[in-house]
Structures are given as structure tokens and as C-alpha cells.
Design an enzyme around this catalytic site. Structure first.
Site, short mmCIF file in Angstrom:
data_model
loop_
_atom_site.label_atom_id
_atom_site.label_comp_id
_atom_site.label_asym_id
_atom_site.label_seq_id
_atom_site.Cartn_x
_atom_site.Cartn_y
_atom_site.Cartn_z
N CYS A 1 6.73 3.50 -5.13
CA CYS A 1 7.70 2.86 -4.24
C CYS A 1 9.13 3.17 -4.70
O CYS A 1 9.58 4.30 -4.61
CB CYS A 1 7.43 1.36 -4.15
SG CYS A 1 8.18 0.58 -2.71
N HIS B 1 1.62 0.69 -3.13
CA HIS B 1 1.28 -0.26 -4.18
C HIS B 1 -0.25 -0.43 -4.20
O HIS B 1 -0.92 -0.21 -3.19
CB HIS B 1 1.93 -1.62 -3.91
CG HIS B 1 3.42 -1.61 -4.04
ND1 HIS B 1 4.06 -1.49 -5.25
CD2 HIS B 1 4.39 -1.71 -3.10
CE1 HIS B 1 5.37 -1.52 -5.06
NE2 HIS B 1 5.59 -1.65 -3.75
#
Length: 475
Positions: free
Chosen positions: A325, A423
């Protein structure tokens, strides 16, 4: 409603355990936390964002998490400001004073979510935040007694004996409440006790006599619950005699969703090391740049620690790097924030290790995702989730293919550096095995992470059933 004398007193764990106790009895139960402050979050089925602790509690209830289980989520992005998530969607950035004033408006949203849960479920287990005795936060309170009074719910207060001062914590917290709030408190729970309970009994008798409130239970210190933390980083590990993979994660100032690395920490074949301020990134097979709520600020922090040079040396020595991310965005050439989404508008030069450029945008990507990872001609299925602002333009190879058919992530020409927005990237056993083979040729067998979490939830529920007066609590 479970309230605590302090942060990290055990509220989240107690609520999760009570949820599982009720679920075992066939009662349709849901968790609820009016206001949560955390950078570890989860994506709900309907594409909203809530605190990760409430997602774990929903699992304890055997139900899917929804945005109404945590209607107000505060995600700090500076020492004085935060992004406010309202019923799963980003509302705006506010400073502490602005949010303090906004709470009187937010109470209506909180009560709306609570009403939806009470309409759907037989029982709702509520978790407070921090302590109800924070005098400076009492006005317009939506997190603790302010909510309890509005919703007219009973309260129990939990305290952590392991940190010391448990009787002062409980007695003092009760004393600082108003008369109506004190009447709402039905009893106390003492958490994380180790030793001979007989040595505690005189103190319990004193507390009950002085307050007129019963101690509903003394819960033991439970090690290795393997539940995803609300915010604090857990570094506890049990390693095998022959570690196969050394992983280093630099701790950024606004690190988010570090639960990504729990699956690595819990594997005895992996030595996971968090590197903090003033420490060097070294002795690693794999360096992982984590997610962050403030990408450009944390990129500056990374450079101030000399970690950019450590990473370059690591790559020269043949090491591998993965960015997740915000960490993925840092690995690119440029991060552009034209609208000041994460602070002052501007551009930051990335680490230049991946051929990508990122533009931060006002819209946030929130989705649960399935993908296929391809490395060295082998594939593995990934089950993850996306929580990010911004879009990245990728030049070159992309190692992931989403279920929609769209390519995702990036990998360098040298094959040593990889990034993804997903994630939960390491949670699936096949993915970890493929990644470890890519890193240093080892084969690592991953434990079933979901099974480990279930075991932890059941251990809490078993301890509650054994050590708490549930007949009194649920009468």
C-alpha cells in the site's frame, strides 16, 4: 457495555470473548464500538471501513462485519489531526478541536447505527474507548458514558492488574463518574492476573465494600492469543531452532494495518524484526515497507533515518523488497498530492525502485479482493483487501492479476523489488510459500491463520466461562 480504566485494559478482548460465549449459546449477537481511534482497519462486505478489532469481534459472533459495528473511526494522520470515517466512508480531515465540536453531531449517527444493530440482533456487546474518566473529553462524549446514558445501557468496567494499581484504577474511575453514571456500573472485571487468587481476595473484598459493586471476574493472563491488535504493534515471537527467513519492517510514524505481518510473526520459521527510530535495516533476507496514513511525511521520516540507504545496500547485496500500500507508493518514482489529501499539497520524489508514479486523490479505494500472484513461473491465490487513496500508473511487469482480470502491483526489472496495494497479502499459505521461495529459495509452510485466530477467540471465551459470573452478567 464494556468500559476500561485505561487504554489496553482488555476491552476489545473481553467483548470478543463475550460475543463468542453468547454465539455458542445460539444467541444472535453483534459487536458495537461507537468511536474507535486506530490505524488498523478492515473492509466490510459492503465496501466500508471499520476498526480491525470490530472485525475480529464480528468473527467471534460468527457474523459478517458491517459499518454499523463501528460508526465513527478516527485515523490519525498527524499529531493533531485525523481522517474521520463515518459509517464506513471518509467524511473529512479534522483537527482535535474540530472533532471535539463535531461529536455532538456524530451522536445521531452513532445512535442510528446502534438502532440498526438492536433491530437485527438479539444482543449487542458494546465496547468503550480509552477511559470514561477522561475529564477533558467528557463534553459531547460519544465513546463511553455519554453513549451509555443516551442509549440507556448497563456498564461493566475492566482494569489490567498486570500494569499495577488496579484498585486505584477501578476505585478512582468510579469516583470520577457522575451519580447517574455510577448507578449504571454493574460491576468490575480484573484482567491479566497471574498468581494465587487467594492473595487477591482481601483486595476484592475491600473494593466491593468501598464501591458497593461486585467483582464479576478475575481473568487470567492469556499469552499468545494471536488476535489482530487494534493499534499497538505486537513483537512477541516463538522461533524454531532453524530460522529460514529473516524479515525486517521499518516502523513508520503513521504505520497502518501492521496486522499484515501477524502471519509472519506467528510462523516459527520466520524471524520478523521491527526496526524503530535510530536503528538500522540490516541482516535481512526481505525488507517490507508497510502501509502508512501519511505517505509523503513518512517517506521523509524514512530518509531521515537513513533507511533509504540501508534499503539500497540491501538490494545491492541481493536482498528482496516488498512494499504494501503506502510502502508500495514509496517505492515508485513520484508521489503527487495536488489536493492536499494527506496534508499540504505538493510532490515527493519516491525511492525510484519501481517504475510507477502515484497521484493521491480524494476518493478512497475500499474493497475485498481476490487475485493471483505469479513469481518465477509459479502462481498462488491471494485473498486481501484494499484501503488507499490514490492511483498508481505502472510501467513494466505486474505480478498480480485481480479476479476482474485487471493487472495489479509492480515488479522491478531486476526481479528483487515488488509492490502491491493488497493488505493481507501474506495470509494465504501458498502465497507465503511462493514469496519465501522467491526471496531465498526456502520453502516455508504457513500455519492456518484463521484457525489460529479461532483458537484465540475460543481460549478467551473458555476463560470467561470459567472465571466470570455470567449468570449475574446476563440476568
Amino acid at each position: 457495555m464494556v468500559q476500561g480504566t485505561t487504554s489496553d485494559a482488555g476491552k476489545s478482548v473481553l467483548v470478543a470473548g463475550l460475543c463468542r460465549v453468547l454465539a455458542r449459546k445460539g444467541i444472535k449477537v453483534a459487536p458495537f464500538k461507537p468511536q474507535n481511534m486506530a490505524l488498523n482497519s478492515a473492509v466490510t462486505k459492503d465496501g466500508g471501513e471499520i476498526g480491525r478489532a470490530q472485525a475480529v469481534q464480528a468473527q467471534a459472533c460468527n457474523v459478517e462485519p458491517t459499518v454499523h459495528m463501528n460508526p465513527v473511526l478516527i485515523k490519525p494522520n498527524s499529531d493533531t489531526g485525523a481522517q474521520i470515517i463515518l459509517q464506513g466512508k471518509a467524511l473529512s480531515n479534522m483537527d482535535a478541536v474540530g472533532f471535539h465540536d463535531y461529536k455532538r453531531v456524530a451522536m445521531g449517527t452513532v445512535l442510528d447505527s446502534f438502532a440498526k444493530l438492536t433491530d437485527e440482533y438479539e444482543s449487542v456487546m458494546i465496547e468503550g474507548a480509552g477511559s470514561p474518566a477522561e475529564i477533558n473529553l467528557r463534553e459531547n462524549d460519544i465513546a463511553n458514558m455519554g453513549f451509555a446514558e443516551e442509549a440507556d445501557v448497563p456498564v461493566i468496567i475492566i482494569a489490567d492488574i498486570d500494569r499495577g494499581g488496579v484498585f486505584a484504577h477501578l476505585y478512582g474511575t468510579l469516583a470520577l463518574l457522575s451519580e447517574s453514571e455510577q448507578a449504571r456500573v454493574k460491576g468490575f472485571v480484573i484482567n491479566r492476573f497471574r498468581g494465587d487468587i487467594g492473595l487477591l481476595e482481601s483486595g476484592l473484598d475491600w473494593l466491593e465494600e468501598k464501591t458497593g459493586k461486585p467483582v464479576l471476574g478475575v481473568l487470567p493472563f492469556l499469552h499468545g492469543l494471536n488476535l489482530e491488535a487494534e493499534d499497538a504493534i505486537t513483537a512477541e515471537q516463538e522461533l524454531s531452532s532453524q530460522v529460514k527467513l529473516n524479515v525486517v519492517v521499518p516502523v513508520l510514524t503513521r504505520i497502518s494495518n501492521h496486522t499484515d505481518f501477524d502471519v509472519l510473526r506467528l510462523n516459527p520459521d520466520i524471524n520478523l524484526r521491527y526496526v524503530g527510530k535510530g536503528e538500522k535495516i540490516d541482516k535481512a533476507d526481505l525488507v517490507i515497507l508497510p502501509g502508512t496514513k501519511s505517505v509523503r511525511d513518512d517517506l521523509d521520516y524514512l530518509r531521515s533515518q537513513g533507511w533509504d540507504k540501508d534499503i539500497q545496500r540491501h538490494i545491492r547485496l541481493g536482498g528482496k523488497v516488498i512494499g504494501i500500500c503506502g510502502g508500495y507508493q514509496m517505492l515508485g518514482k513520484l508521489i503527487d498530492d495536488p489536493n492536499g489529501v494527506e496534508g499540504s499539497p505538493g510532490k515527493s520524489e519516491g525511492l525510484g525502485l519501481l517504475d510507477i508514479t502515484t497521484t493521491l486523490t480524494d476518493s478512497k479505494q475500499l474493497t475485498n479482493t481476490h487475485a493471483q500472484l505469479c513469481l518465477n513461473g509459479k502462481t498462488a491465490n491471494v485473498k486481501g483487501y484494499e484501503i488507499h487513496v490514490g492511483r498508481s500508473e505502472v510501467q513494466g511487469a505486474q505480478p498480480l492479476r485481480l479476479s476482474s482480470g485487471e493487472a495489479e502491483g509492480a515488479i522491478s526489472e531486476c526481479g528483487q523489488i515488488m509492490g502491491t496495494y493488497l493488505h493481507g497479502f501474506f495470509d494465504e499459505a501458498d502465497v507465503l510459500s511462493l514469496v519465501s521461495e522467491w526471496v531465498n529459495g526456502t520453502q516455508i509452510k504457513q500455519q492456518d491463520f484463521e484457525q489460529l485466530k479461532e483458537k484465540g477467540i475460543n481460549r478467551i471465551a473458555d476463560a470467561i466461562a470459567q472465571h466470570m459470573n455470567l449468570d449475574f452478567l446476563f440476568k
